[in-house]
Write a protein that holds these residues in place. Structure first.
Motif, mmCIF file in Angstrom:
data_model
loop_
_atom_site.group_PDB
_atom_site.id
_atom_site.type_symbol
_atom_site.label_atom_id
_atom_site.label_comp_id
_atom_site.label_asym_id
_atom_site.label_seq_id
_atom_site.Cartn_x
_atom_site.Cartn_y
_atom_site.Cartn_z
ATOM 1 N N ARG A 296 0.878 -1.159 -0.030
ATOM 2 C CA ARG A 296 -0.012 -0.008 -0.082
ATOM 3 C C ARG A 296 0.825 1.320 0.038
ATOM 4 N NH1 ARG A 296 -3.029 -3.183 3.522
ATOM 5 N NH2 ARG A 296 -1.965 -2.392 5.361
ATOM 6 N N SER A 297 1.903 1.075 0.457
ATOM 7 C CA SER A 297 2.909 2.244 0.528
ATOM 8 C C SER A 297 3.705 2.426 -0.651
ATOM 9 C CB SER A 297 4.131 2.088 1.822
ATOM 10 O OG SER A 297 4.887 1.092 1.636
ATOM 11 N N GLY A 298 3.350 1.457 -1.588
ATOM 12 C CA GLY A 298 3.821 1.792 -2.983
ATOM 13 C C GLY A 298 5.351 0.758 -3.330
ATOM 14 N N HIS A 299 6.063 0.333 -2.315
ATOM 15 C CA HIS A 299 7.037 -0.273 -2.539
ATOM 16 C C HIS A 299 6.776 -2.003 -2.896
ATOM 17 C CE1 HIS A 299 9.530 2.762 -0.836
ATOM 18 N NE2 HIS A 299 8.500 2.944 0.044
ATOM 19 N N ARG A 300 6.424 -1.964 -4.154
ATOM 20 C CA ARG A 300 6.155 -3.315 -4.694
ATOM 21 C C ARG A 300 7.235 -4.342 -5.023
ATOM 22 N NH1 ARG A 300 1.136 -2.583 -5.800
ATOM 23 N NH2 ARG A 300 0.718 -4.587 -7.193
ATOM 24 N N SER A 301 8.386 -3.966 -5.085
ATOM 25 C CA SER A 301 9.467 -4.625 -5.253
ATOM 26 C C SER A 301 9.627 -5.995 -4.221
ATOM 27 C CB SER A 301 10.857 -3.996 -5.139
ATOM 28 O OG SER A 301 11.245 -3.654 -4.063
ATOM 29 N N VAL A 302 9.018 -5.861 -3.104
ATOM 30 C CA VAL A 302 9.118 -6.849 -2.121
ATOM 31 C C VAL A 302 8.667 -8.252 -2.706
ATOM 32 C CG1 VAL A 302 9.275 -5.518 -0.100
ATOM 33 C CG2 VAL A 302 7.104 -6.219 -0.809
ATOM 34 N N ILE A 303 7.388 -8.213 -3.545
ATOM 35 C CA ILE A 303 6.953 -9.381 -3.909
ATOM 36 C C ILE A 303 7.387 -10.164 -5.141
ATOM 37 C CG2 ILE A 303 4.421 -8.640 -2.842
ATOM 38 C CD1 ILE A 303 3.529 -8.132 -5.645
ATOM 39 N N GLU A 304 8.577 -9.248 -5.528
ATOM 40 C CA GLU A 304 9.227 -9.841 -6.834
ATOM 41 C C GLU A 304 10.079 -11.270 -6.347
ATOM 42 O OE1 GLU A 304 11.613 -6.753 -8.602
ATOM 43 O OE2 GLU A 304 10.000 -5.423 -8.797
ATOM 44 N N HIS A 305 10.171 -11.415 -5.373
ATOM 45 C CA HIS A 305 11.117 -12.601 -4.409
ATOM 46 C C HIS A 305 10.138 -13.873 -4.651
ATOM 47 C CE1 HIS A 305 14.215 -9.964 -3.222
ATOM 48 N NE2 HIS A 305 13.053 -9.282 -2.650
ATOM 49 N N ALA A 306 8.931 -13.920 -4.684
ATOM 50 C CA ALA A 306 7.958 -14.906 -4.977
ATOM 51 C C ALA A 306 7.790 -15.209 -6.621
ATOM 52 C CB ALA A 306 6.470 -14.822 -4.427
ATOM 53 N N VAL A 307 7.911 -16.381 -7.112
ATOM 54 C CA VAL A 307 8.125 -16.799 -8.376
ATOM 55 C C VAL A 307 7.115 -17.910 -8.793
ATOM 56 C CG1 VAL A 307 9.644 -17.473 -10.488
ATOM 57 C CG2 VAL A 307 10.542 -15.990 -8.891
ATOM 58 N N PHE A 308 6.469 -17.916 -9.875
ATOM 59 C CA PHE A 308 5.510 -18.683 -10.355
ATOM 60 C C PHE A 308 5.896 -19.325 -11.564
ATOM 61 C CE2 PHE A 308 3.720 -15.846 -7.217
ATOM 62 C CZ PHE A 308 3.065 -16.944 -6.194
#
Length: 450
Positions: free
Chosen positions: A55-67
């Motif tokens: 929500r704070s705009g820092h979306r890079s943290v979810i780049e560590h999950a890969v599908f």
């Protein structure tokens, strides 16, 4: 030929949510990376934390999950939509080597009655022409030009959670939301992603206000078919290039090693396993009269910015004419008859309000379009190395040769060193599939490429 369309997440990174939670804590919490990962194990606050960071705009943290996703029997139109996602990896069933005559095509579930019959008749006619071309000894890579863009594709796609969420949202709430097949696939993926990674459920929710859909271009039909010879397909124009590429490379060299007094060596740079300096040279090209089949070869190169027009506006009257067909009278008759009839039938089908929304499925792999792309010299080296090889598909090889000629005119000192693997290293990587023409290739690429 009806098929089951399915998008299934078949693999995902172990502990993906915990890794993302650890990443969310690492910049503001004391402790090393392993300590924070251990703190995230089984932590009931992981979802809350990830949601707060997103929500704070820092979306890079979810780049560590890969599908990894298995796409089963989706239309090649869907493949094209997905493959334009630059930060993803794809492996696609090859139309050069696999016989597609029995692999089927996508049928919109909303069609029924005479509309469905007309749709099937159009698709079946083109598949029958494909089979006739194979029987006339036309290579699969050329027979595929008559396949309609509803034909079934199967491929794997691997991407991180941020890109997957972005892709799903672009379909559900963006430019893909008017495409029923894409929407069904996005719904499948959203349900699976929400189950595997509950913290992302808010990311999949509808926005409070949807942007209006852009107006779709109308399909184009000329008065008669236009046959584009293979020699004219994929014409390349250089639109923009560095004014002083040598100076840029020299500055990049000093930036990489500021203590060195050595001058830049292009021989050492092109032989380097990490030629980052080449990434500072950016080139923009227009490629005209590229077939839809040829487009798939180009866009698979991930590190480029490519602009592709909407397939809804494709010119249904322009067709590539491969040499293997034009040199075979029996095949030529089948090819031109099938595509001429397809052009007229597609025009009639698009006048039907029930079928017009599916005009993109009536395009064939041999229809032509123009694209624009910007890439750096390091990616150009890869494209030239792979696509100027005699093993490359002939249309994309023609494009790659056109790129190389223009690049050599612009900066011969650097791009004179570019060519297929056998020219660069003296060794062919194709093994038993080698063309055995290394000496000829050395002479060709060591010359003027005329």
């Amino acid at each position: 030929m009806t098929t089951l369309t399915q998008a299934k997440i078949v693999s995902w990174s172990t502990g993906g949510e915990e890794v993302c939670a650890g990443a969310a804590r690492i910049s503001t919490t004391s402790g090393d990376a392993l300590e924070l990962f251990e703190k995230a194990r089984g932590n009931s606050r992981n979802q809350e934390l990830i949601g707060k960071v997103l929500r704070s705009g820092h979306r890079s943290v979810i780049e560590h999950a890969v599908f990894s996703i298995a796409m089963q029997n989706v239309s090649v139109y869907v493949e094209q939509y997905f493959i334009e996602c630059r930060l993803a990896s794809f492996t696609v069933k090859s139309r050069r080597y696999v016989d597609f005559s029995g692999l089927g095509y996508y049928i919109p579930p909303a069609l029924s009655g005479t509309d469905l019959e007309d749709y099937r008749r159009y698709m079946d006619g083109l598949f029958a022409a494909y089979q006739k071309l194979l029987e006339a000894d036309v290579p699969k890579e050329d027979a595929r030009f008559v396949l309609p863009y509803a034909f079934c594709s199967n491929f794997y796609c691997t991407l991180n959670a941020r890109e997957l969420v972005s892709l799903i949202r672009s379909i559900r709430f963006g430019r893909g939301r008017g495409i029923p097949e894409l929407c069904a696939i996005a719904d499948q993926l959203a349900d699976q992603l929400a189950e595997l990674f509950p913290a992302l459920r808010p990311e999949l929710a509808a926005p409070t206000e949807e942007a209006p859909l852009p107006a779709e271009p109308a399909p184009l039909f000329q008065d008669a078919p236009v046959w584009v010879p293979a020699s004219e397909a994929g014409a390349v124009e250089l639109l923009a290039a560095p004014v002083n590429p040598g100076k840029l490379l020299e500055r990049a060299r000093r930036a990489a090693d500021p203590r060195s007094d050595a001058r830049l060596s292009l021989a050492e740079l092109t032989a380097s396993p990490r030629p980052r300096e080449l990434e500072q040279l950016s080139y923009t090209f227009a490629v005209s009269d590229l077939s839809l089949a040829g487009l798939t070869h180009l866009v698979r190169h991930r590190m480029q910015s490519v602009i592709v027009p909407p397939l809804q506006g494709v010119d249904h009257s322009r067709f590539i004419l491969p040499d293997a067909v034009s040199a075979n009278p029996a095949a030529l008759a089948v090819y031109q008859s099938a595509l001429s009839e397809a052009r007229g039938t597609a025009q009639a089908l698009c006048e039907n309000p029930a079928l017009r929304p599916y005009s993109y499925y009536f395009a064939v792999a041999g229809n032509m379009l123009d694209v624009m792309t910007t890439l750096n010299a390091r990616e150009l080296e890869l494209i030239v190395r792979l696509r100027t090889c005699t093993r490359a598909q002939w249309e994309i090889r023609h494009v790659a040769m056109g790129l190389l000629r223009l690049l050599r005119e612009h900066y011969p000192d650097l791009f004179g060193r570019f060519g297929p693997s056998c020219y660069l290293t003296g060794v062919c990587p194709e093994g038993r599939m080698s063309c055995g023409r290394q000496a000829e290739m050395k002479e060709l690429f060591g010359g003027a490429l005329l």
